[in-house]
Scaffold this motif. Sequence first.
Motif, PDB file in Angstrom:
ATOM      1  N   ILE A  89      -1.158   1.907  -6.316  1.00 55.82           N
ATOM      2  CA  ILE A  89      -1.370   2.166  -4.899  1.00 55.82           C
ATOM      3  C   ILE A  89      -1.202   0.897  -4.080  1.00 55.82           C
ATOM      4  CG2 ILE A  89      -3.118   2.918  -3.217  1.00 55.82           C
ATOM      5  CD1 ILE A  89      -4.102   4.811  -5.519  1.00 55.82           C
ATOM      6  N   ILE A  90      -1.471  -0.267  -4.712  1.00 56.32           N
ATOM      7  CA  ILE A  90      -1.221  -1.548  -4.052  1.00 56.32           C
ATOM      8  C   ILE A  90      -0.273  -2.371  -4.925  1.00 56.32           C
ATOM      9  CG2 ILE A  90      -3.395  -1.585  -2.825  1.00 56.32           C
ATOM     10  CD1 ILE A  90      -4.458  -3.530  -4.933  1.00 56.32           C
TER      11      ILE A  90
ATOM     12  N   LEU B  36       0.848  -1.189   0.000  1.00 53.90           N
ATOM     13  CA  LEU B  36       0.000   0.000   0.000  1.00 53.90           C
ATOM     14  C   LEU B  36       0.886   1.243   0.000  1.00 53.90           C
ATOM     15  CD1 LEU B  36      -2.992   0.979   0.242  1.00 53.90           C
ATOM     16  CD2 LEU B  36      -2.609   1.100   2.721  1.00 53.90           C
ATOM     17  N   ASP B  37       0.616   2.147  -0.922  1.00 51.03           N
ATOM     18  CA  ASP B  37       1.352   3.408  -0.989  1.00 51.03           C
ATOM     19  C   ASP B  37       0.633   4.434  -0.126  1.00 51.03           C
ATOM     20  OD1 ASP B  37       2.724   5.691  -1.547  1.00 51.03           O
ATOM     21  OD2 ASP B  37       2.460   5.611  -3.729  1.00 51.03           O
ATOM     22  N   ILE B  38       1.109   4.611   1.122  1.00 59.02           N
ATOM     23  CA  ILE B  38       0.415   5.505   2.043  1.00 59.02           C
ATOM     24  C   ILE B  38       0.774   6.965   1.806  1.00 59.02           C
ATOM     25  CG2 ILE B  38       0.248   3.695   3.785  1.00 59.02           C
ATOM     26  CD1 ILE B  38       2.467   5.156   5.338  1.00 59.02           C
TER      27      ILE B  38
ATOM     28  N   GLY C  13       6.838  13.030  13.073  1.00 59.34           N
ATOM     29  CA  GLY C  13       6.078  13.984  12.272  1.00 59.34           C
ATOM     30  C   GLY C  13       5.777  13.545  10.857  1.00 59.34           C
ATOM     31  N   GLN C  14       6.430  12.471  10.373  1.00 59.13           N
ATOM     32  CA  GLN C  14       6.243  12.077   8.978  1.00 59.13           C
ATOM     33  C   GLN C  14       4.824  11.592   8.702  1.00 59.13           C
ATOM     34  OE1 GLN C  14       9.317   9.512   7.555  1.00 59.13           O
ATOM     35  NE2 GLN C  14       8.542   9.458   5.461  1.00 59.13           N
ATOM     36  N   LEU C  15       4.239  10.848   9.615  1.00 57.95           N
ATOM     37  CA  LEU C  15       2.886  10.331   9.383  1.00 57.95           C
ATOM     38  C   LEU C  15       1.825  11.402   9.617  1.00 57.95           C
ATOM     39  CD1 LEU C  15       3.045   6.697  10.797  1.00 57.95           C
ATOM     40  CD2 LEU C  15       3.115   7.463   8.423  1.00 57.95           C
ATOM     41  N   LYS C  16       2.153  12.432  10.359  1.00 59.83           N
ATOM     42  CA  LYS C  16       1.163  13.486  10.599  1.00 59.83           C
ATOM     43  C   LYS C  16       0.785  14.197   9.306  1.00 59.83           C
ATOM     44  CE  LYS C  16       0.102  17.376  13.621  1.00 59.83           C
ATOM     45  NZ  LYS C  16       0.549  18.190  14.788  1.00 59.83           N
ATOM     46  N   LYS C  17       1.762  14.369   8.408  1.00 59.97           N
ATOM     47  CA  LYS C  17       1.448  15.062   7.155  1.00 59.97           C
ATOM     48  C   LYS C  17       0.548  14.223   6.253  1.00 59.97           C
ATOM     49  CE  LYS C  17       5.715  13.666   4.754  1.00 59.97           C
ATOM     50  NZ  LYS C  17       6.991  14.158   4.166  1.00 59.97           N
ATOM     51  N   TYR C  18       0.457  12.914   6.535  1.00 57.88           N
ATOM     52  CA  TYR C  18      -0.454  12.042   5.798  1.00 57.88           C
ATOM     53  C   TYR C  18      -1.786  11.859   6.517  1.00 57.88           C
ATOM     54  CZ  TYR C  18       3.825  10.518   3.348  1.00 57.88           C
ATOM     55  OH  TYR C  18       4.990  10.458   2.620  1.00 57.88           O
TER      56      TYR C  18
ATOM     57  N   GLY D 122      -4.216   5.699  -0.844  1.00 56.22           N
ATOM     58  CA  GLY D 122      -3.605   4.781   0.101  1.00 56.22           C
ATOM     59  C   GLY D 122      -3.920   5.136   1.540  1.00 56.22           C
ATOM     60  N   GLN D 123      -3.955   6.419   1.826  1.00 50.77           N
ATOM     61  CA  GLN D 123      -4.284   6.865   3.172  1.00 50.77           C
ATOM     62  C   GLN D 123      -5.726   6.513   3.522  1.00 50.77           C
ATOM     63  OE1 GLN D 123      -3.288  11.024   2.716  1.00 50.77           O
ATOM     64  NE2 GLN D 123      -1.184  10.465   2.152  1.00 50.77           N
ATOM     65  N   ALA D 124      -6.627   6.609   2.544  1.00 51.45           N
ATOM     66  CA  ALA D 124      -8.024   6.241   2.786  1.00 51.45           C
ATOM     67  C   ALA D 124      -8.148   4.755   3.086  1.00 51.45           C
ATOM     68  CB  ALA D 124      -8.879   6.622   1.575  1.00 51.45           C
ATOM     69  N   VAL D 125      -7.397   3.925   2.349  1.00 54.22           N
ATOM     70  CA  VAL D 125      -7.425   2.486   2.611  1.00 54.22           C
ATOM     71  C   VAL D 125      -6.888   2.201   4.010  1.00 54.22           C
ATOM     72  CG1 VAL D 125      -6.460   0.253   1.928  1.00 54.22           C
ATOM     73  CG2 VAL D 125      -7.234   1.857   0.173  1.00 54.22           C
ATOM     74  N   LEU D 126      -5.804   2.898   4.396  1.00 55.22           N
ATOM     75  CA  LEU D 126      -5.231   2.651   5.714  1.00 55.22           C
ATOM     76  C   LEU D 126      -6.221   3.018   6.817  1.00 55.22           C
ATOM     77  CD1 LEU D 126      -2.369   1.651   6.710  1.00 55.22           C
ATOM     78  CD2 LEU D 126      -2.098   3.979   7.536  1.00 55.22           C
TER      79      LEU D 126
END
Length: 408
Positions: free
Chosen positions: A407-408, A80-82, A108-113, A87-91
């Motif tokens: 994306i997958i 999955l390409d987050i 902080g890297q995941l916060k921007k996603y 990809g973020q919606a799937v996660l």
Amino acid sequence: MTDKALGHVRVLDLTRVLAGPWCAQNLADMGAEVIKIERPGRGDDTRSWGPPYLRDQAGADTGEAAYYLAANRGKQSMTLDIATPEGQAVLRDLVRHCDVVLENYKVGQLKKYGLDYDSLRAVRPDLIYCSVTGFGQYGPYAARAGYDFIVQGMGGFMSITGEADALPGGGPQKAGIAISDLMTGMYAANAVLCALLHRDRTGQGQAIDLALLDVQVAMLANMNTCYLASGEAPVRWGNAHPNIVPYQTFAAADGHIIVAVGNDGQYRRLVELGGRPELADDPRFATNPARVRHRAQLVPLLAEMIRRRSKREWIELLEAGGVPCGPINGLDEVFADPQVQARGMLFEMPHPSAGRVRLVGSPLKMSATPPRYERPPPLLGEHTEGILSGLLGYRQDAIDALRDKGII
């Protein structure tokens, strides 16, 4: 499910390399369903950390690095390409079905996603979210990338590991394994279990902040308290012990053994069995504090005594005499050892590309909920479609669209 300690728990594993995957593998061994999220086309970095690689039945490399195999059994792999909105919606859809999220991205890297703890607990309020980083979520080093080798140095481990500075080969030495990564993984698994117990009582989820440096400092144990009690920083002793003598390696006639004398009675039996009973009566050596003070005089005498017999002779003699001792085994000898075999520390299971794979068992022995080995380390993306269709209920056309977009 009743014979799986964590059979009611689903874990979303966003980690890679070692500390996070080690945590997730321990949870999987205890029955948790673990979904490992990997980058399409590449996957976990350690998949390519070889050679050696797992070989198939014809002896050809499968492309699965042995390093990857060490920390990823029991999991399902989903690509999955987050970094993409899709990809973020799937996660986020996955998080609705998961109890625990593990991640080891930079602070902080995941916060921007929109995939940080605050964002995801809006999706699932009782979520347990465990972050593993080099230096933690706050502090002056929080933004730095963390590497086990560097942390072994920064956290004091290498100041007490290695041969004494005055001896040949002296100087700082890292451990032969990524010890701060592995211990962080174990601490993380422990924290997740505590958080699950807390959630069972209160219904509340929580964030867990694990840092390699914190763990490396904490695990120095008695070396920490020796320094705090004395104000003197401990030094490297190689294979000797700073507080107990003799407690070190010695060269026998045909190799090395470990002698680990823990009290004065064991010391007396050692020198009597070695034909040097006078060394037990000498006031310089009669007690452990005296032996520590006169280490430089005693150790050469013991070394000369031990060189007279073979490894096997010494092991048999000392074991019969109740003196703690042991060989220094290579891994070929480790896995041939009857005790290691009796404890089930090596096992085989089916593998989709190799036919069979040999793996190291869990050290946890539990009467009611023993570890279960039901899945080999997965191939990259092996379970993507099954998770999307089975767990999330995605239709085939939606899955095909995600694949067409990469994306997958």
